[in-house]
Write a protein that holds these residues in place. Structure first.
Motif, PDB file in Angstrom:
ATOM      1  N   SER A  64      -5.441 -43.189  -9.534  1.00 47.51           N
ATOM      2  CA  SER A  64      -5.149 -44.223 -10.523  1.00 47.51           C
ATOM      3  C   SER A  64      -6.094 -44.118 -11.711  1.00 47.51           C
ATOM      4  O   SER A  64      -5.673 -44.232 -12.877  1.00 47.51           O
ATOM      5  N   GLY A 126       3.177 -42.857  -5.921  1.00 47.29           N
ATOM      6  CA  GLY A 126       3.493 -44.070  -6.673  1.00 47.29           C
ATOM      7  C   GLY A 126       2.464 -44.344  -7.740  1.00 47.29           C
ATOM      8  O   GLY A 126       2.805 -44.718  -8.871  1.00 47.29           O
ATOM      9  N   TYR A 129       2.902 -41.795 -10.547  1.00 48.50           N
ATOM     10  CA  TYR A 129       4.113 -42.066 -11.319  1.00 48.50           C
ATOM     11  C   TYR A 129       3.938 -43.302 -12.203  1.00 48.50           C
ATOM     12  O   TYR A 129       4.312 -43.289 -13.383  1.00 48.50           O
ATOM     13  N   GLU A 130       3.368 -44.378 -11.652  1.00 46.11           N
ATOM     14  CA  GLU A 130       3.212 -45.617 -12.411  1.00 46.11           C
ATOM     15  C   GLU A 130       2.331 -45.418 -13.635  1.00 46.11           C
ATOM     16  O   GLU A 130       2.646 -45.906 -14.726  1.00 46.11           O
ATOM     17  N   HIS A 131       1.214 -44.726 -13.457  1.00 48.48           N
ATOM     18  CA  HIS A 131       0.256 -44.565 -14.549  1.00 48.48           C
ATOM     19  C   HIS A 131       0.548 -43.356 -15.425  1.00 48.48           C
ATOM     20  O   HIS A 131      -0.072 -43.208 -16.485  1.00 48.48           O
ATOM     21  N   ARG A 134       6.030 -43.079 -15.790  1.00 53.58           N
ATOM     22  CA  ARG A 134       6.638 -44.382 -16.040  1.00 53.58           C
ATOM     23  C   ARG A 134       5.981 -45.081 -17.225  1.00 53.58           C
ATOM     24  O   ARG A 134       6.662 -45.682 -18.052  1.00 53.58           O
ATOM     25  N   ARG A 135       4.657 -45.003 -17.297  1.00 55.55           N
ATOM     26  CA  ARG A 135       3.969 -45.617 -18.432  1.00 55.55           C
ATOM     27  C   ARG A 135       4.358 -44.921 -19.732  1.00 55.55           C
ATOM     28  O   ARG A 135       4.571 -45.589 -20.751  1.00 55.55           O
TER      29      ARG A 135
END
Length: 211
Positions: A64, A126, A129-131, A134-135
């Motif tokens: 992260s 996840g 992908y989120e940081h 997707r961001r």
């Protein structure tokens, strides 16, 4: 205005993260032990566990932390193009910045490490992908929505357009670097040419006002 001094606990936490990043990237998850991280960060192993709870939690935090830091370099404080600014130049600069930030040996090593550990820790993928993607798509989608409102793009679904732009820009260079290692990372001039061609293709589909 002076920034508040960093507290002792925060300094220790930062030292642990920096040490853990080196150890995980160098030896992988199974090859990493908390004793080495503690020694490198010059704290006790108990202090490492106090801050992060477990090796697994520390690994997720590293993923992260690294992806958020990279995303900040790409997406923070990015102004919309001025009314008289060439849109191809603006998008080309954006694409080149994204490629330059992502295509580094450290981030490619992190991606390979995450992919190798997905079965063991699905939350890692996840976090990446989120940081990461997707961001990137979310931030670009907001820009595209404003550009469409100003009549500079013909976009019905800004998020879908942002996703297509992201893959035009990122897919081939990232796949090459992921599979071929550091030697597969293109030189900056090649990245610049790739970014310009990706923008040309994108604007051929989405440039100009809605019809």
């Amino acid at each position: 205005m002076r920034q508040p001094a960093e507290g002792r606990s925060e300094r220790k936490r930062r030292a642990i993260l920096e040490a853990a990043e080196e150890v995980f990237l160098g030896g992988g998850y199974l090859g990493t032990n908390m004793d080495e991280i503690a020694a490198r960060s010059e704290v006790s192993k108990q202090t490492v566990y106090k801050h992060f709870g477990s090796k697994e939690n520390l690994f997720v935090e590293i993923v992260s932390h690294m992806t958020t830091g990279a995303g900040d370099l790409v997406h923070e404080d990015v102004p919309d193009p001025a009314e008289d600014e060439d849109l191809a130049d603006y998008l080309g600069d954006y694409a080149l910045r994204q490629l330059t930030v992502v295509l580094t040996p450290r981030l490619m090593r992190l991606r390979r490490l995450v992919i190798g550990e997905v079965a063991r820790f699905p939350e890692l993928a996840g976090a990446l992908y989120e940081h990461g993607p997707r961001r990137a798509v979310g931030a670009l989608g907001e820009i595209f929505e404003r550009l469409a409102e100003r009549g500079r793009l013909s976009v019905e679904d800004p998020h879908a357009a942002a996703s297509r732009f992201n893959w035009l820009v990122m897919s081939e260079p990232v796949n090459r670097a992921m599979l071929l290692g550091d030697e597969g990372i293109p030189a900056r001039e090649e990245l610049r040419e790739h970014a310009a061609e990706s923008v040309r293709v994108f604007l051929a589909a989405y440039g100009g006002p809605r019809r």
